[in-house]
Design a protein around this motif. Structure first.
Motif, PDB file in Angstrom:
ATOM      1  N   ASP A 257       0.331   4.290   0.218  1.00 46.34           N
ATOM      2  CA  ASP A 257       0.029   5.356   1.177  1.00 46.34           C
ATOM      3  C   ASP A 257       0.839   5.220   2.466  1.00 46.34           C
ATOM      4  O   ASP A 257       1.061   6.170   3.178  1.00 46.34           O
ATOM      5  N   TRP A 258       1.223   3.989   2.763  1.00 44.95           N
ATOM      6  CA  TRP A 258       1.901   3.729   4.033  1.00 44.95           C
ATOM      7  C   TRP A 258       3.416   3.799   3.926  1.00 44.95           C
ATOM      8  O   TRP A 258       4.110   3.727   4.931  1.00 44.95           O
TER       9      TRP A 258
ATOM     10  N   ASP B  28       0.855  -1.182   0.000  1.00 47.06           N
ATOM     11  CA  ASP B  28       0.000   0.000   0.000  1.00 47.06           C
ATOM     12  C   ASP B  28       0.900   1.243   0.000  1.00 47.06           C
ATOM     13  O   ASP B  28       1.615   1.508   0.971  1.00 47.06           O
TER      14      ASP B  28
HETATM   15  N1  LIG Z   1      -3.878   3.501   3.978  1.00 46.61           N
HETATM   16  C1  LIG Z   1      -3.881   3.819   5.260  1.00 46.61           C
HETATM   17  N2  LIG Z   1      -4.737   3.250   6.100  1.00 46.61           N
HETATM   18  C2  LIG Z   1      -4.731   3.527   7.404  1.00 46.61           C
HETATM   19  N3  LIG Z   1      -3.896   4.391   7.967  1.00 46.61           N
HETATM   20  C3  LIG Z   1      -2.991   5.011   7.202  1.00 46.61           C
HETATM   21  C4  LIG Z   1      -2.939   4.760   5.796  1.00 46.61           C
HETATM   22  N4  LIG Z   1      -1.944   5.519   5.286  1.00 46.61           N
HETATM   23  C5  LIG Z   1      -1.409   6.199   6.315  1.00 46.61           C
HETATM   24  N5  LIG Z   1      -2.005   5.891   7.469  1.00 46.61           N
HETATM   25  C6  LIG Z   1      -1.676   6.398   8.813  1.00 46.61           C
HETATM   26  O1  LIG Z   1      -1.860   7.777   8.841  1.00 46.61           O
HETATM   27  C7  LIG Z   1      -0.653   8.440   9.201  1.00 46.61           C
HETATM   28  C8  LIG Z   1      -0.503   9.670   8.322  1.00 46.61           C
HETATM   29  O2  LIG Z   1      -0.309   9.242   7.004  1.00 46.61           O
HETATM   30  P1  LIG Z   1      -0.018  10.242   5.801  1.00 46.61           P
HETATM   31  O3  LIG Z   1      -1.250  11.060   5.662  1.00 46.61           O
HETATM   32  O4  LIG Z   1       0.232   9.333   4.632  1.00 46.61           O
HETATM   33  O5  LIG Z   1       1.187  11.006   6.195  1.00 46.61           O
HETATM   34  C9  LIG Z   1       0.458   7.440   8.963  1.00 46.61           C
HETATM   35  O6  LIG Z   1       1.517   7.571   9.878  1.00 46.61           O
HETATM   36  C10 LIG Z   1      -0.235   6.114   9.141  1.00 46.61           C
HETATM   37  O7  LIG Z   1      -0.116   5.676  10.474  1.00 46.61           O
END
Ligand SMILES: Nc1ncnc2c1ncn2[C@@H]1O[C@H](COP(=O)(O)O)[C@@H](O)[C@H]1O
Ligand SMILES: Cc1cc2nc3c(=O)[nH]c(=O)nc-3n(C[C@H](O)[C@H](O)[C@H](O)COP(=O)(O)OP(=O)(O)OC[C@H]3O[C@@H](n4cnc5c(N)ncnc54)[C@H](O)[C@@H]3O)c2cc1C
Lengths: 254, 327
Positions: A29-30, A27
């Motif tokens: 996003d992670w 994923d």
């Molecule tokens: N696909 C996702 N599903 C659930 N939580 C996420 C996901 N992507 C990011 N996160 C959590 O949200 C936080 C912020 O993510 P981001 O907005 O990508 O910087 C990250 O540190 C993760 O812990």
């Protein structure tokens, strides 16, 4: 001597890796991207060669999150030319695709020596170096920890298992997979990176199409599950130390 | 369809490498299911004896002075022709200093699909699959190995090497080395590893330190712990690459294999290249602040304590335990 270093961004393993709902990839996003540490060694080795005997060092990197920072950091260390490859590199792009694309583009830069990290932790279809070498019709040696130039040829130290090192001579141009630079990659202060941002421009090269054939397909990706995880000792340091001492006693060490 | 499995036998210094037996064990599983044969392939000079204990149906030997030392371009040339000529179902290489680059080179040269970091192969109805581990041993990937020929670079851990050994020598055949042009790569010499002050491969008590130690100065607490325990300090690759400890202390794929009574891993994540060399330890205790660290998949005992909190306390407790025993 014209040296080209090819670097890549890889997922930072300090962050949790999550498989996407399709079950065939991570994923995105992670993922926090970071430069492949062996590519850092390749950059360091290139800079060392430049300092020792003079060379132009070009660093080429696919455009992914953090790629520009990695390029500027390389410039701060002494790289002369920075190239960002534009294309769809996240997702299913693999080393075969990148190597094929680079095989078409890099001859334009007329390299004498191409360096890349020996591997990246997310390589699934072989590492980039030997694929690139083949697409360019050049020799490749990987697991390299040590480089010298002698009579227009490269003398490298290739690491075999158990610490045996083979010293090999290679005609140039050639591609080398760097395991470790002769010294640990240097640290550059952020102020110097900021300086490099002002003085070194990033060139861009468009990769219009990535041909991913040559890798075995992925049908399933998942977290590694182990049958038995370690029995965990919780609590404060005193308590954990007691538990470890008990293990040592059991083994007859204490 | 050709059902044969080629295994490119790795050897160095006159000895077959352990990974070769792992590859033969995997090959046997495929061959049994496909009713094919396992062909061990050896390149070198004076190598006939190396084939004696391989669990293969046939061993093919390229025995020639020009193959006395490994050269990637020579291997690519000889194996490329051999694979094109015979079209085996799969060719298994070690994911090693030699196999990894030859497999990838052949994948590009012959336009054959390849998979690296292969841990196990799977056999289904008429289909062959791979299981690989990537991302420092955290992620498992599975997929099919397409026909007609797929190339595999295999890592240890998925098979018992003993299954790749045979008491009875397999039949062998000498093959002619194809014409070799002037090669761009030549071996100059081998440099044997320095033994250093201690031989960690024989140590009974090892305190292993990884990148979690942060800097060289911090090594002091680890050395004190090792001293209290009467053991030796060893390390993962980043610690050695930083020059904090000599290469004689390196544990792993490019270092030593160890088999201590206890392996105390401090700030080591448990990357495949490290853990492949510690599996013979009697007990592994891992200290790592990341509860997801793969080292906990292998260790019998673990803790997510911060090593900087734990190590000085542990050293004290050990000293105390020792003095109690003396008293
Ligand atoms: N696909 C996702 N599903 C659930 N939580 C996420 C996901 N992507 C990011 N996160 C959590 O949200 C936080 C912020 O993510 P981001 O907005 O990508 O910087 C990250 O540190 C993760 O812990
Ligand atoms: C061809 C090749 C050969 C290789 N050969 C070897 C080899 O022989 N040996 C080897 O070791 N590696 C080898 N590697 C490198 C290997 O892939 C890993 O990069 C390496 O093992 C990681 O070392 P590490 O666990 O110390 O570092 P990391 O993976 O960075 O792990 C550090 C760990 O420390 C933990 N930590 C941080 N702070 C603390 C704290 N305060 N307290 C407790 N825990 C903490 C973190 O959670 C993390 O898990 C090889 C790689 C390649 C490509």
């Amino acid at each position: 001597m014209n040296i080209i270093v090819i670097a890549k961004m890889v997922p930072d393993l300090v962050e949790e890796l999550v498989v996407d709902p399709g079950g065939k990839g991570l994923d995105l996003d992670w993922i926090r991207w970071k430069p492949n540490e062996f590519d850092d060694h390749a950059i360091e080795q290139a800079i060392l060669i430049k300092e020792r005997q003079g060379a132009q060092v070009t660093v080429v990197i696919p455009n992914m999150d953090g790629a520009e920072d990695a390029l500027y950091a390389a410039a701060a260390k002494g790289a002369d030319r920075l190239v960002k490859l534009r294309g769809e590199f996240t997702g299913s792009a693999n080393n075969h695709a990148l190597a094929r694309a680079l095989g078409k583009y890099l001859p334009e830069l007329q390299p004498d020596l191409l360096l890349t990290g020996v591997q990246a932790h997310n390589d699934l279809d072989g590492s980039l170096g030997p694929l690139l070498a083949e697409f360019m019709g050049l020799p490749y040696v990987g697991y390299v920890a040590g480089f010298n130039l002698q009579g227009g040829k490269a003398i490298v130290r290739k690491e075999h298992p158990g610490g045996v090192v083979a010293e090999m001579e290679i005609s140039l141009p050639a591609v080398l997979g760097i395991q470790a630079a002769e010294q640990a990659p240097r640290y550059v202060a952020f102020s110097r990176i900021r300086q490099a941002m002002k003085t070194t421009a990033i060139e861009e090269h468009e990769i219009p199409h990535l041909d991913i054939s040559g890798a075995a397909e992925v049908s399933l990706m998942k977290q590694v599950e182990s049958g038995e995880r370690a029995e965990m000792f919780a609590g404060d340091a005193d308590h954990v130390a007691d538990r470890i001492v008990a293990v040592l006693r059991e083994l007859g060490i204490l | 369809m050709n059902r044969d499995i080629f295994v490119i036998i790795e050897h160095l210094g006159g000895e077959v490498a352990d990974i070769s037996y792992v590859m033969l064990a995997a090959a046997r599983e495929i061959a049994t299911a496909l009713q094919g044969e396992v062909v061990g392939i050896l390149l070198g000079e004076g190598i006939e004896n190396l084939g004696q204990n391989l669990a293969a149906d046939m061993v093919w030997l390229f025995d020639d002075p020009r193959l006395a030392d490994y050269s990637p371009t020579t291997y690519l040339h000889i194996l490329g022709e051999l694979i094109q000529q015979h079209v085996p179902r799969t060719v298994i290489f070690g994911d090693t200093s030699t196999g990894a680059e030859v497999a990838a080179g052949l994948s590009a040269r012959l336009d054959l699909p390849m998979v690296s970091a292969c841990h196990r192969v799977t056999v289904g109805d008429q289909s062959l699959g791979y299981e690989s581990r990537i991302c420092g041993g955290r992620i498992q990937v599975q997929g099919e190995l397409p026909s007609p020929t797929a190339l595999i670079a295999m890592v240890p851990g998925g098979y018992n090497p003993d299954s790749g050994r045979s008491a009875a020598p397999p039949p062998s055949e000498m093959l002619a080395v194809p014409r070799l042009e002037e090669q761009p790569i030549h071996l100059l010499s081998y440099i044997q590893p320095e033994t250093g002050d201690v031989d960690i491969s024989r140590a009974e008590v090892l305190v292993a330190v990884g990148r979690g130690i942060q800097n060289q100065d911090n090594l002091e607490i680890v050395e004190e712990l090792a001293e209290a325990l009467g053991g030796d300090v060893c390390a993962s690759r980043p610690v050695v690459d930083q020059g904090w400890l000599p290469v004689s202390r390196l544990v792993g794929k490019s270092g030593r294999r160890v088999r201590p009574k206890i392996y105390l891993a401090l700030g080591i994540s448990g990357a495949p290249e490290h853990v492949e060399a510690i599996g013979d330890s009697q007990v592994i205790v891992a200290v790592n602040t990341d509860p997801e660290a793969p080292i906990f998949n292998l260790a019998q005992f673990g803790t997510t304590s911060d090593l900087f909190d734990l190590v000085p306390v542990l050293t004290d407790h050990i000293r105390q335990a020792r003095s109690e025993r003396v008293a």
